[in-house]
Motif scaffolding. Structure first.
Motif, PDB file in Angstrom:
ATOM      1  N   ALA A 142       0.843  -1.207   0.000  1.00 12.10           N
ATOM      2  CA  ALA A 142       0.000   0.000   0.000  1.00 12.10           C
ATOM      3  C   ALA A 142       0.872   1.249   0.000  1.00 12.10           C
ATOM      4  O   ALA A 142       1.887   1.304   0.701  1.00 12.10           O
ATOM      5  CB  ALA A 142      -0.904   0.001   1.229  1.00 12.10           C
ATOM      6  N   SER A 156      -0.639  -6.159  13.365  1.00  7.62           N
ATOM      7  CA  SER A 156      -1.325  -4.971  12.865  1.00  7.62           C
ATOM      8  C   SER A 156      -2.770  -4.896  13.364  1.00  7.62           C
ATOM      9  O   SER A 156      -3.286  -3.818  13.640  1.00  7.62           O
ATOM     10  CB  SER A 156      -1.264  -4.906  11.350  1.00  7.62           C
ATOM     11  OG  SER A 156      -1.423  -6.170  10.792  1.00  7.62           O
ATOM     12  N   ARG A 157      -3.401  -6.066  13.519  1.00  9.92           N
ATOM     13  CA  ARG A 157      -4.808  -6.070  13.924  1.00  9.92           C
ATOM     14  C   ARG A 157      -5.000  -5.386  15.285  1.00  9.92           C
ATOM     15  O   ARG A 157      -5.897  -4.566  15.450  1.00  9.92           O
ATOM     16  CB  ARG A 157      -5.313  -7.515  13.966  1.00  9.92           C
ATOM     17  CG  ARG A 157      -6.798  -7.608  13.850  1.00  9.92           C
ATOM     18  CD  ARG A 157      -7.233  -9.009  13.511  1.00  9.92           C
ATOM     19  NE  ARG A 157      -7.179  -9.284  12.090  1.00  9.92           N
ATOM     20  CZ  ARG A 157      -7.643 -10.386  11.530  1.00  9.92           C
ATOM     21  NH1 ARG A 157      -8.193 -11.327  12.258  1.00  9.92           N
ATOM     22  NH2 ARG A 157      -7.572 -10.561  10.224  1.00  9.92           N
ATOM     23  N   SER A 159      -8.971 -10.763   6.064  1.00  8.42           N
ATOM     24  CA  SER A 159      -7.877  -9.839   6.376  1.00  8.42           C
ATOM     25  C   SER A 159      -8.112  -8.595   5.526  1.00  8.42           C
ATOM     26  O   SER A 159      -8.267  -8.704   4.298  1.00  8.42           O
ATOM     27  CB  SER A 159      -6.549 -10.491   5.996  1.00  8.42           C
ATOM     28  OG  SER A 159      -5.569  -9.522   5.743  1.00  8.42           O
ATOM     29  N   SER A 207      -0.892 -11.037   5.592  1.00 14.45           N
ATOM     30  CA  SER A 207      -1.759 -12.154   5.277  1.00 14.45           C
ATOM     31  C   SER A 207      -2.525 -11.938   3.965  1.00 14.45           C
ATOM     32  O   SER A 207      -3.298 -12.793   3.549  1.00 14.45           O
ATOM     33  CB  SER A 207      -2.755 -12.297   6.417  1.00 14.45           C
ATOM     34  OG  SER A 207      -3.237 -11.003   6.746  1.00 14.45           O
ATOM     35  N   TYR A 209      -3.920   1.241   5.016  1.00 14.09           N
ATOM     36  CA  TYR A 209      -5.107   0.879   5.817  1.00 14.09           C
ATOM     37  C   TYR A 209      -4.628   0.743   7.257  1.00 14.09           C
ATOM     38  O   TYR A 209      -3.721  -0.053   7.536  1.00 14.09           O
ATOM     39  CB  TYR A 209      -5.654  -0.441   5.280  1.00 14.09           C
ATOM     40  CG  TYR A 209      -6.446  -1.300   6.227  1.00 14.09           C
ATOM     41  CD1 TYR A 209      -7.597  -0.814   6.853  1.00 14.09           C
ATOM     42  CD2 TYR A 209      -6.071  -2.622   6.462  1.00 14.09           C
ATOM     43  CE1 TYR A 209      -8.333  -1.636   7.711  1.00 14.09           C
ATOM     44  CE2 TYR A 209      -6.804  -3.442   7.309  1.00 14.09           C
ATOM     45  CZ  TYR A 209      -7.930  -2.939   7.938  1.00 14.09           C
ATOM     46  OH  TYR A 209      -8.655  -3.743   8.776  1.00 14.09           O
TER      47      TYR A 209
HETATM   48  O1  PMV Z   1      -3.163  -7.478   6.966  1.00 15.39           O
HETATM   49  P1  PMV Z   1      -4.146  -6.659   7.752  1.00 15.39           P
HETATM   50  O2  PMV Z   1      -5.478  -6.755   7.184  1.00 15.39           O
HETATM   51  O3  PMV Z   1      -4.058  -6.881   9.216  1.00 15.39           O
HETATM   52  O4  PMV Z   1      -3.708  -5.128   7.541  1.00 15.39           O
HETATM   53  C1  PMV Z   1      -2.404  -4.675   7.596  1.00 15.39           C
HETATM   54  C2  PMV Z   1      -2.368  -3.283   7.047  1.00 15.39           C
HETATM   55  C3  PMV Z   1      -0.992  -2.740   6.754  1.00 15.39           C
HETATM   56  O5  PMV Z   1      -0.206  -3.730   6.107  1.00 15.39           O
HETATM   57  C4  PMV Z   1      -0.272  -2.318   8.019  1.00 15.39           C
HETATM   58  C5  PMV Z   1      -1.112  -1.526   5.845  1.00 15.39           C
HETATM   59  C6  PMV Z   1      -1.725  -1.795   4.490  1.00 15.39           C
HETATM   60  O6  PMV Z   1      -2.575  -1.016   4.068  1.00 15.39           O
HETATM   61  O7  PMV Z   1      -1.356  -2.786   3.835  1.00 15.39           O
END
Ligand code: PMV
Length: 353
Positions: free
Chosen positions: A12, A217-218, A152, A111, A16
């Motif tokens: 990204a 990250s969650r 995810s 993930s 997010y």
């Molecule tokens: O993989 P998830 O859905 O827990 O989200 C991780 C989000 C980040 O990798 C930190 C940022 C992104 O937008 O990919």
């Protein structure tokens, strides 16, 4: 019957980082995000299914996964959540064998590719065996992207088959409903520009650390939403200013403005993390060293952008013409064998084998 699927990881540029807390389990983002599907890093999944009651067998990178392990529970939880809307999910037993061609965790990849590969494979199961259910829940890439999102968040962006530059949009309206169908399908991702739109764009993955990240990250993003005092200002700025400007830069292949916006978005995310309570810090001294190097190179002319996820490993963007020069410059701080060069690629697919 056996299905093969493949999905890319994605990086990204507009991140997010946060969900609507009212629907925590359904990963409804507080803002939109923008990524590139990556050509050379992907997950391959072999899915065998037969009539049953939702039993799962899981093998990851050729190792059988214990039903009490974190990875197994993650996948089981995904199937459980899907079955809250799509009861027919439990009409089958699933044997899932999945392989990543890149190191798992450490912020190197998330993930995303694994869940996206599974989502397109599940869609295939219903296309083959229950056309009515397929029509209702899986008959477009955007629906399958929503399904992946339930597993995810970032996986939503690995689904669109064209890949390239992908926009995951936040819901058009505030959600006030308890209608699961609306909750599932309120936010999905689609390709804005295919991979060949910007042929010269190059993506460098630099592996500074191989270890798993400390804060998942969650849980990290949940902490930011609930405790960062400037969270909503960040969301407004990214949604209304940074996102439109980076889309414009990509559309015009304007590397200078693309790099500036990408760097700002990475800085913004890590500032939000730092202003979370308790503080979240993913960047290490080595990460900072890369940032300094990028800023130094760019002080003459803009040739690089950096982007950090929930981990210490940088992803750099540059153009084909600068690739060798950048590799040389990086060799003063990182080992060449820890640098992987790739570019935007296609998205996910599934087929019967
Ligand atoms: O993989 P998830 O859905 O827990 O989200 C991780 C989000 C980040 O990798 C930190 C940022 C992104 O937008 O990919």
């Amino acid at each position: 019957m056996k299905i093969f699927s493949q999905a890319p990881t994605n990086i990204a540029v507009i991140k997010y980082w946060g969900k609507n807390p009212k629907f925590e389990d359904y990963h409804i983002p507080t803002k939109s995000s923008l990524s590139f599907s990556v050509l050379d890093f992907y997950t391959k999944t072999y899915l065998d299914f037969k009539p049953g009651n939702g039993t799962i067998f899981l093998e990851l990178n050729n190792k059988k996964i214990n039903p009490n392990s974190e990875e197994f529970l993650y996948i089981k939880n995904f199937f459980e959540k899907l079955s809250t809307l799509i009861k027919e999910i439990k009409n089958y037993d699933y044997s899932i064998k999945t392989e990543n061609n890149f190191p798992t965790a450490a912020g190197f990849a998330s993930s995303a590719s694994g869940v996206a590969a599974l989502a397109v494979a599940i869609a295939k199961v219903f296309e083959l065996s229950e056309p009515k259910i397929f029509e209702k829940y899986f008959n477009s890439e955007q629906k399958i992207s929503s399904i992946a999102r339930i597993g995810s968040g970032s996986a939503a962006r690995s689904v669109p088959s064209a890949g390239g530059c992908v926009l995951w949009s936040k819901p058009k309206q505030d959600l006030t409903t308890q209608d699961l169908n609306k909750i599932f399908f309120c936010s999905d991702a689609k390709t804005l520009f295919p991979p060949n739109h910007w042929e010269d764009l190059r993506i460098f993955y630099i592996q500074l650390e191989k270890k798993e990240k400390k804060i998942k990250s969650r849980s990290g993003m949940k902490q930011s939403v609930s405790s960062c005092p400037i969270y909503s200002n960040w969301v407004d700025y990214e949604e209304n200013i940074l996102l439109p400007s980076i889309i414009k830069a990509i559309e015009k292949k304007d590397f200078e403005n693309f790099a500036k916006s990408t760097i700002k978005a990475s800085n913004g995310l890590h500032a939000i993390m730092y202003y979370t309570f308790p503080r979240i810090r993913y960047l290490t001294d080595k990460s900072e060293q890369i940032i300094e190097l990028v800023l130094d190179i760019n002080s003459k002319s803009t040739k690089l952008a950096y982007s950090f996820d929930a981990g210490p490993n940088p992803v750099l963007f540059t153009l084909k013409d600068y690739q060798e020069e950048i590799l040389d410059a990086l060799s003063s701080v990182v080992n060449k064998k820890d640098i992987f060069i790739t570019k935007p690629g296609a998205g996910a697919f599934a087929k019967v084998i």
